[in-house]
Design a protein around this motif. Sequence first.
Motif, mmCIF file in Angstrom:
data_model
loop_
_atom_site.group_PDB
_atom_site.id
_atom_site.type_symbol
_atom_site.label_atom_id
_atom_site.label_comp_id
_atom_site.label_asym_id
_atom_site.label_seq_id
_atom_site.Cartn_x
_atom_site.Cartn_y
_atom_site.Cartn_z
ATOM 1 N N ALA A 81 15.516 86.330 19.163
ATOM 2 C CA ALA A 81 15.700 85.322 20.203
ATOM 3 C C ALA A 81 15.699 86.039 21.536
ATOM 4 O O ALA A 81 16.108 87.208 21.633
ATOM 5 N N GLY A 82 15.249 85.338 22.581
ATOM 6 C CA GLY A 82 15.196 85.995 23.872
ATOM 7 C C GLY A 82 14.844 85.059 25.004
ATOM 8 O O GLY A 82 14.836 83.827 24.857
ATOM 9 N N ILE A 83 14.531 85.650 26.148
ATOM 10 C CA ILE A 83 14.219 84.909 27.364
ATOM 11 C C ILE A 83 12.894 85.425 27.930
ATOM 12 O O ILE A 83 12.434 86.513 27.570
ATOM 13 N N ASN A 84 12.296 84.627 28.833
ATOM 14 C CA ASN A 84 11.053 85.039 29.464
ATOM 15 C C ASN A 84 10.938 84.424 30.844
ATOM 16 O O ASN A 84 11.618 83.439 31.167
ATOM 17 N N ALA A 85 10.063 84.981 31.654
ATOM 18 C CA ALA A 85 9.785 84.448 32.983
ATOM 19 C C ALA A 85 8.380 84.884 33.381
ATOM 20 O O ALA A 85 7.904 85.954 32.981
ATOM 21 N N GLY A 86 7.712 84.032 34.165
ATOM 22 C CA GLY A 86 6.363 84.374 34.586
ATOM 23 C C GLY A 86 5.821 83.373 35.577
ATOM 24 O O GLY A 86 6.578 82.684 36.281
ATOM 25 N N TYR A 87 4.499 83.264 35.621
ATOM 26 C CA TYR A 87 3.837 82.399 36.584
ATOM 27 C C TYR A 87 2.728 81.629 35.885
ATOM 28 O O TYR A 87 2.041 82.169 35.008
ATOM 29 N N ALA A 88 2.564 80.369 36.272
ATOM 30 C CA ALA A 88 1.555 79.496 35.675
ATOM 31 C C ALA A 88 0.475 79.192 36.698
ATOM 32 O O ALA A 88 0.774 78.945 37.877
ATOM 33 N N PHE A 89 -0.780 79.212 36.231
ATOM 34 C CA PHE A 89 -1.927 78.978 37.094
ATOM 35 C C PHE A 89 -2.710 77.768 36.587
ATOM 36 O O PHE A 89 -3.017 77.676 35.402
ATOM 37 N N ARG A 92 -8.410 62.974 31.208
ATOM 38 C CA ARG A 92 -7.425 63.623 32.064
ATOM 39 C C ARG A 92 -6.574 64.580 31.232
ATOM 40 O O ARG A 92 -5.809 64.160 30.379
ATOM 41 N N ASP A 93 -6.703 65.853 31.491
ATOM 42 C CA ASP A 93 -5.908 66.862 30.793
ATOM 43 C C ASP A 93 -5.124 67.689 31.796
ATOM 44 O O ASP A 93 -5.541 67.869 32.931
ATOM 45 N N ASP A 94 -3.985 68.188 31.360
ATOM 46 C CA ASP A 94 -3.269 69.224 32.092
ATOM 47 C C ASP A 94 -3.618 70.549 31.436
ATOM 48 O O ASP A 94 -3.294 70.778 30.264
ATOM 49 N N GLU A 95 -4.293 71.421 32.162
ATOM 50 C CA GLU A 95 -4.677 72.729 31.639
ATOM 51 C C GLU A 95 -4.132 73.807 32.562
ATOM 52 O O GLU A 95 -4.334 73.741 33.779
ATOM 53 N N PHE A 96 -3.466 74.780 32.004
ATOM 54 C CA PHE A 96 -2.945 75.869 32.829
ATOM 55 C C PHE A 96 -2.773 77.130 31.979
ATOM 56 O O PHE A 96 -2.694 77.076 30.752
ATOM 57 N N ALA A 97 -2.776 78.254 32.664
ATOM 58 C CA ALA A 97 -2.567 79.556 32.023
ATOM 59 C C ALA A 97 -1.238 80.114 32.485
ATOM 60 O O ALA A 97 -0.861 79.981 33.660
ATOM 61 N N VAL A 98 -0.513 80.737 31.566
ATOM 62 C CA VAL A 98 0.787 81.318 31.866
ATOM 63 C C VAL A 98 0.753 82.805 31.545
ATOM 64 O O VAL A 98 0.346 83.218 30.453
ATOM 65 N N VAL A 99 1.167 83.614 32.504
ATOM 66 C CA VAL A 99 1.361 85.053 32.289
ATOM 67 C C VAL A 99 2.845 85.319 32.441
ATOM 68 O O VAL A 99 3.444 84.979 33.479
ATOM 69 N N ARG A 100 3.472 85.907 31.415
ATOM 70 C CA ARG A 100 4.922 86.062 31.450
ATOM 71 C C ARG A 100 5.372 87.336 30.744
ATOM 72 O O ARG A 100 4.667 87.894 29.913
#
Length: 275
Positions: free
Chosen positions: A45-53, A257-265
Amino acid sequence: MKRLLLATTVLAGLTAVASAADLPRRAAPPVFVPVPVFTWTGFYAGINAGYAFDAGKEGPNSFPVASRFTAAGVPQVATFKKDGQDGFSGGAQIGYNYQFTPGSGVVVGIEADAQYLDFGAKRRDSGVVAAPGFAINDPRGLSSLDYFGTVRGRLGYAFDRTLVYGTGGFAYGAGSSERDFGGFRGNDDFRTGYAVGGGIEYALPTESFFNFFRASAVTLKVEGLYVNLDRGNRNQGAFIINTANNAVVQSISTGRRDDEFAVVRAGLNYKFGTY
């Protein structure tokens, strides 16, 4: 004579004992202590953080506006500039890995995560001044995405304490949307879809500074995900409304209509179970 023979025998025995004491002794064999072999098997178990584009695609972004809806009283073309939705993403994950051969080998697992996402709703200017009593807006710019989550399988290969993996599975999310404009379903527009990606994870030594919970290992990971959340086939959206009662005067076809995004974390996991 007998006394002399006895004395000689005793003296010979003592000499033999003394000589034996001078011989080198065979040392006891060393105790074999096996070196522990690291395995990725266990719960974590853990945590994460990043940015979504934003990675979404849109249909046409220019639409004709009839003269009766423009302040100039002449037909005009409303052109909407696409605004990318980028923002912070952070949350937590839990999962289980199984490694077939300790040390180096194939690792399979499953992971679930829940994430906060800072994608706000945006209204976009059309470039056309509407006639009094009317409003012109792009129906594609009226919803936000406030959170998302995934339930994914993982498949990778471990090089001792380094794990390289691919991942994919179910994704979901929701956000606010405007009930009174654009034909959306409500204020909690729940969506489902899929997520795919991959990453690399490294297990720190058990005595690591980060091991606050006395886990069997602490792991650090860097991961990338592509997330696609389907909003459905709502091809019609409000384009021009009567501001007096929010009634739709003209609607347009905007396509799927889609929501598309990339996440780097980046993430931190605590592993419990098999050492």
